[in-house]
Every structure is written in structure tokens, then in C-alpha cells.
Design a protein around this motif. Structure first.
Motif, PDB file in Angstrom:
ATOM      1  N   THR A   1       0.992  -0.970   0.116  1.00 28.11           N
ATOM      2  CA  THR A   1       0.282   0.043  -0.122  1.00 28.11           C
ATOM      3  C   THR A   1       1.513   0.903  -0.538  1.00 28.11           C
ATOM      4  O   THR A   1       1.862   1.193  -0.152  1.00 28.11           O
ATOM      5  N   PHE A   2       0.375   2.249  -0.061  1.00 30.59           N
ATOM      6  CA  PHE A   2       1.150   3.878   0.220  1.00 30.59           C
ATOM      7  C   PHE A   2       1.687   3.782   1.851  1.00 30.59           C
ATOM      8  O   PHE A   2       2.326   4.987   1.633  1.00 30.59           O
TER       9      PHE A   2
ATOM     10  N   GLN B   1      -5.264  -0.006  -2.097  1.00 33.46           N
ATOM     11  CA  GLN B   1      -4.440   0.862  -2.234  1.00 33.46           C
ATOM     12  C   GLN B   1      -3.264  -0.389  -2.984  1.00 33.46           C
ATOM     13  O   GLN B   1      -2.376   0.319  -3.815  1.00 33.46           O
ATOM     14  N   PHE B   2      -3.757  -1.797  -3.686  1.00 33.55           N
ATOM     15  CA  PHE B   2      -2.137  -2.198  -3.952  1.00 33.55           C
ATOM     16  C   PHE B   2      -2.579  -2.499  -5.487  1.00 33.55           C
ATOM     17  O   PHE B   2      -1.252  -1.557  -6.230  1.00 33.55           O
ATOM     18  N   PRO B   3      -4.208  -2.194  -6.222  1.00 28.29           N
ATOM     19  CA  PRO B   3      -4.197  -2.338  -7.516  1.00 28.29           C
ATOM     20  C   PRO B   3      -3.266  -0.839  -7.790  1.00 28.29           C
ATOM     21  O   PRO B   3      -3.045  -0.873  -8.836  1.00 28.29           O
ATOM     22  N   GLU B   4      -4.109   0.736  -6.806  1.00 27.57           N
ATOM     23  CA  GLU B   4      -2.847   1.703  -7.299  1.00 27.57           C
ATOM     24  C   GLU B   4      -2.076   1.635  -7.164  1.00 27.57           C
ATOM     25  O   GLU B   4      -1.182   2.495  -7.371  1.00 27.57           O
ATOM     26  N   LYS B   5      -1.205   1.139  -6.711  1.00 25.97           N
ATOM     27  CA  LYS B   5       0.424   1.593  -6.299  1.00 25.97           C
ATOM     28  C   LYS B   5       1.234   1.051  -8.006  1.00 25.97           C
ATOM     29  O   LYS B   5       1.675   0.934  -7.746  1.00 25.97           O
ATOM     30  N   LEU B   6       0.243  -0.602  -8.231  1.00 19.85           N
ATOM     31  CA  LEU B   6       1.163  -0.636  -8.753  1.00 19.85           C
ATOM     32  C   LEU B   6       0.870   0.149 -10.036  1.00 19.85           C
ATOM     33  O   LEU B   6       1.390   0.341 -11.361  1.00 19.85           O
ATOM     34  N   VAL B   7       0.068   1.213 -10.236  1.00 27.34           N
ATOM     35  CA  VAL B   7      -0.257   1.807 -11.277  1.00 27.34           C
ATOM     36  C   VAL B   7       0.635   3.083 -11.040  1.00 27.34           C
ATOM     37  O   VAL B   7       1.446   3.320 -12.551  1.00 27.34           O
ATOM     38  N   PHE B   8       1.082   3.326  -9.732  1.00 22.63           N
ATOM     39  CA  PHE B   8       2.200   3.951  -9.906  1.00 22.63           C
ATOM     40  C   PHE B   8       3.629   3.116 -10.594  1.00 22.63           C
ATOM     41  O   PHE B   8       4.953   4.236 -10.681  1.00 22.63           O
ATOM     42  N   PHE B   9       3.411   1.709  -9.566  1.00 22.13           N
ATOM     43  CA  PHE B   9       4.723   1.005 -10.370  1.00 22.13           C
ATOM     44  C   PHE B   9       5.204   1.357 -11.758  1.00 22.13           C
ATOM     45  O   PHE B   9       6.188   1.095 -12.802  1.00 22.13           O
TER      46      PHE B   9
END
Length: 418
Positions: free
Chosen positions: A15-16, A79-87
Motif C-alpha cells: 500500500t502507500f 491500495q495495491f492495484p493503485e500502487k501497481l499503477v504507480f509502479f
């Protein structure tokens, strides 16, 4: 390692920035169930809708999408899908400085969001048609009369198989397979112009054929180096600055499988027996640091006034990580690059800004604790497992002032390195 420490580590990475209550819930659910929930989150994401960009100039549009994405990172329950977008933003690193279009950057992010957790092949094929990436790497200048190798080179070096797994001849031939694409900035579309496309035979990675963008992608997807490269890149950003052990890569590769399943690949990473042992091996990227702090302080950029939103953007820029502005096609730096003397001073200013906005419950939790117990209350609020004696002593001197204590906690080594 105790179960709470394991899930706290998992949530800090996936998560962030988790809240104490999220760690409590994960501890009750257990590690494996928490991974399941992170990778396949239930329910609506609760994220803000995409911003309206009409009637704004280019600079205002870029500011608007930056503020929106920071707010989305804080607010989303997924949170994890969004952090993958950031990745993926760092992986397919594309800067608005050259693209010069907020709508095209948003269009690219939609590709990350829609395809970045499925079969890698359609994702790559979509990216080769992504107008922002095509403009960023001069794909619109790549014609059969004058091949431009930028996109083909980075496709292999940075996006799919990595250095050492292709030759210069493969770059030259791959560039021919990518000829002919043009970008319409007005409507955000990419079109193949047959007269600009090299329809002749090419030899790429030892295979001969009249390859186009899709055929070229299929060749790359068939390379064993592709999944190893992806596993390495994911591990580097989510687990450790050290390369994963061969057995870790093997386990992740098996999960990826013949279906090229990115969701299974990332789940295997989080579940890997070696993952919990990576605690303390990553420095938080400035965006992770700021968004995590906002989540724990109970605040969102959407509640800030214009001046404070600008101060937040300026602070992230001062720490060298402003969203939509990666420094090069190689993406963001890592590790000690985020901990320079100048960046620490900027980090403190941003920490003080965020603490000044902190929701009342965050401050009340510290004020409610007896002075001798405030270090434990601070650790719980910021999801820090433990303080070193040196940090404890330095922070304890500020224990009477909850806001000062909180700001210094946010720039402590124990918070910035996770």
C-alpha cells in the motif's frame, strides 16, 4: 517474526502507507488472507472520479491531474492495484514535459489501470499504440524511409527483456516492425499509415518474418527473459534493492505461467517466503512517503487550499519525484538517492505542512497518551515496528509537542526506510 510485524511489513510495501487500524485488521485476518484481499480487493475502490480538464490551460491541466492522482492514492480502498499503477508509471516512464498533454498522460494511466494486472501481451501491444509513449520515444518519426530506433531499444532494454538479451541488429530490425505509427494530438489516437510501414521481412531474436508491432510483441513474450525481467523489476520496487534469488524468480515465473498473468506474478511475490525478510531494505519514494503520511494523518489533498496543494507539489518536486515527470525513460532513482541533505530539508517542510493539516484524531491519539508513552503511540500511528535508541532519544525530547513530535517522526530513518 511475529504475525503483526509480517503483515505490517506487507502493508507498508503493498500500500502507500497503512493505518494502524488496517494493520489490526490484517493481523486478525492473517498474512495469506491479507495478500488475497490486496491482490483482489472486494467492493468499490472509493476513489475520486477523473478530473474535468475543459477550460483549463496546459499548466493548469497538469496541476489538476497531479493533485487528482495524489488524492486518489490517499483515498482508494484498492491500495495495491493503485500502487501497481504507480509502479507502471515508473516502468513505462513517460514525462509530460515532452508529451505536453495532460489528457494523453491520463489516457496512458487508463491503460495501466485497465491492463496492468492481466495478460502482459495485450498490455505491451496497447502500450505500443499509446500516444504518450509513442510521442515520448519518437515513434511517430519512425518510418520505413528513416527508421527511428528509440522505441524498439527501450521496449527491449527497459520494458520487456532487459540488457544482454538482444543485439543491436535486433534493435534495428525491431524498429522496422514499429514503423508507420502516427499520433493525432487533437483526438488522442494513434493510427498506422501503411505507406510509412516497412512490410518487408525482418529477423528479430533469431526469428524471420514480416513482423509488425503485434508480431514483434509476440516474439518478446516468448522469451524466457521477459518474466525474469518483470520479476526482477517488481522485486526491486516492492521488496529489495538487492536482486531476487534465483529460486524466488523461479517461483514467480511459475505463477506468471503460460497466460502471462501479472496478477498471479505480483501475488507470488507478496507470498514468497523470502518477502518478509526484506524488511528495512527499501527507502520510501517521496510519493509513497507523502501519500502514506496523509493516509495515517487522516487528510487528503482535495481538502487543501490552492496554496497548500502547490506547496505539496513543490515539495515533491524538491524531492525529485513529481508525478507525470519522471527524469528519464529509465524511471525514478532508488535507495540513497532519496536521502540527500537537501531532500531531507524539503521533507521536513512537507512533513510540517502535512502535520499542520492533520485530522484531529491523529493529534488526539498522541495527546491522549501519557508523555512517557508517546513514543509507542507515535509508532502505532505511523506503523513503525520499533525505534532505535538514538531516534527514541531524539524524538523523546519533543514529546511534549505532539505536532512537532509527529513531524520529526515522519522524517525519522525508521519511517523513511521500510
Amino acid at each position: 517474526m511475529a504475525e503483526r510485524e509480517k503483515v505490517a511489513h506487507l502493508l507498508r510495501r503493498a500500500t502507500f502507507g497503512p493505518t494502524a487500524e488496517e494493520v489490526d485488521e490484517a493481523e486478525r485476518a492473517g498474512y495469506q488472507a491479507t495478500v488475497d484481499r490486496l491482490v483482489n480487493p472486494p467492493g468499490a475502490d472509493g476513489a475520486p472520479a477523473a478530473p474535468v480538464l475543459a477550460n483549463l490551460n496546459k499548466d493548469q491541466q497538469i496541476q489538476r491531474i497531479t493533485d487528482w492522482w495524489l488524492d486518489r492514492m490517499v483515498a482508494t480502498a484498492h491500495q495495491f492495484p493503485e500502487k501497481l499503477v504507480f509502479f507502471w508509471h515508473g516502468h513505462w516512464a513517460t514525462s509530460v514535459e515532452k508529451v505536453d498533454s495532460a489528457p494523453l498522460m491520463m489516457q496512458q494511466q487508463n491503460v495501466f489501470r485497465q491492463l496492468g494486472r492481466g495478460d502482459f501481451a495485450p498490455f505491451v501491444k496497447a502500450m505500443l499504440r499509446d500516444p504518450a509513449l509513442v510521442l515520448w520515444l519518437d515513434g511517430q518519426r519512425n518510418t520505413k524511409r528513416a527508421p527511428n530506433e528509440n522505441l524498439a531499444r527501450e521496449l527491449m532494454e527497459l520494458f520487456t527483456i532487459g540488457i544482454g538479451n538482444y543485439t543491436e541488429a535486433d534493435v534495428q530490425q525491431g524498429a522496422k516492425a514499429l514503423t508507420g505509427w502516427t499520433v493525432n494530438r487533437g483526438n488522442g489516437t494513434v493510427k498506422l499509415e501503411p505507406s510509412r510501414f516497412d512490410s518487408g521481412e525482418k529477423t528479430i531474436l533469431g526469428q524471420k518474418g514480416k513482423f509488425d508491432a503485434d508480431g514483434y510483441t509476440d516474439l518478446l513474450m516468448a522469451q524466457p527473459a521477459t518474466v525474469k525481467f518483470l520479476a526482477d523489476r517488481l522485486w526491486f520496487r516492492f521488496a529489495s534493492g538487492e536482486r531476487p534469488a534465483p529460486e524466488v524468480v523461479d517461483r514467480m515465473s511459475k505463477a506468471y505461467g503460460a497466460n502471462r498473468d501479472l496478477n498471479a506474478l505480483t501475488a507470488a511475490m507478496l507470498r514468497d517466503p523470502a518477502f518478509p525478510a526484506t524488511r528495512g531494505q527499501l527507502v520510501k519514494q517521496p510519493t509513497e512517503w507523502a501519500v502514506g503520511a496523509m493516509r495515517q494523518l487522516g487528510i487528503r489533498p482535495s481538502s487543501f487550499n490552492d496554496a497548500d496543494r502547490k506547496a505539496l507539489r513543490d515539495g515533491l518536486n524538491g524531492m525529485d519525484q513529481l508525478l507525470f515527470h519522471p527524469p528519464s525513460v529509465g524511471g525514478w532513482p532508488d535507495g540513497g538517492a532519496w536521502l540527500t541533505t537537501s531532500s531531507v530539508q524539503v521533507r521536513l517542510r512537507v512533513a510540517e505542512l502535512l502535520v499542520s493539516k492533520a485530522a484531529a484524531p491523529a493529534i488526539e491519539k498522541l495527546n491522549a497518551a501519557p508523555e512517557q508513552g508517546r513514543m509507542e503511540a507515535l509508532a502505532r500511528l505511523l506503523v513503525v515496528d520499533m525505534w532505535t535508541q538514538r531516534t527514541r532519544q531524539a524524538l523523546s525530547e519533543q514529546a511534549k509537542d505532539a505536532r512537532r513530535l509527529l513531524a520529526l517522526g515522519l522524517i525519522s530513518p525508521e519511517y523513511c526506510v521500510h
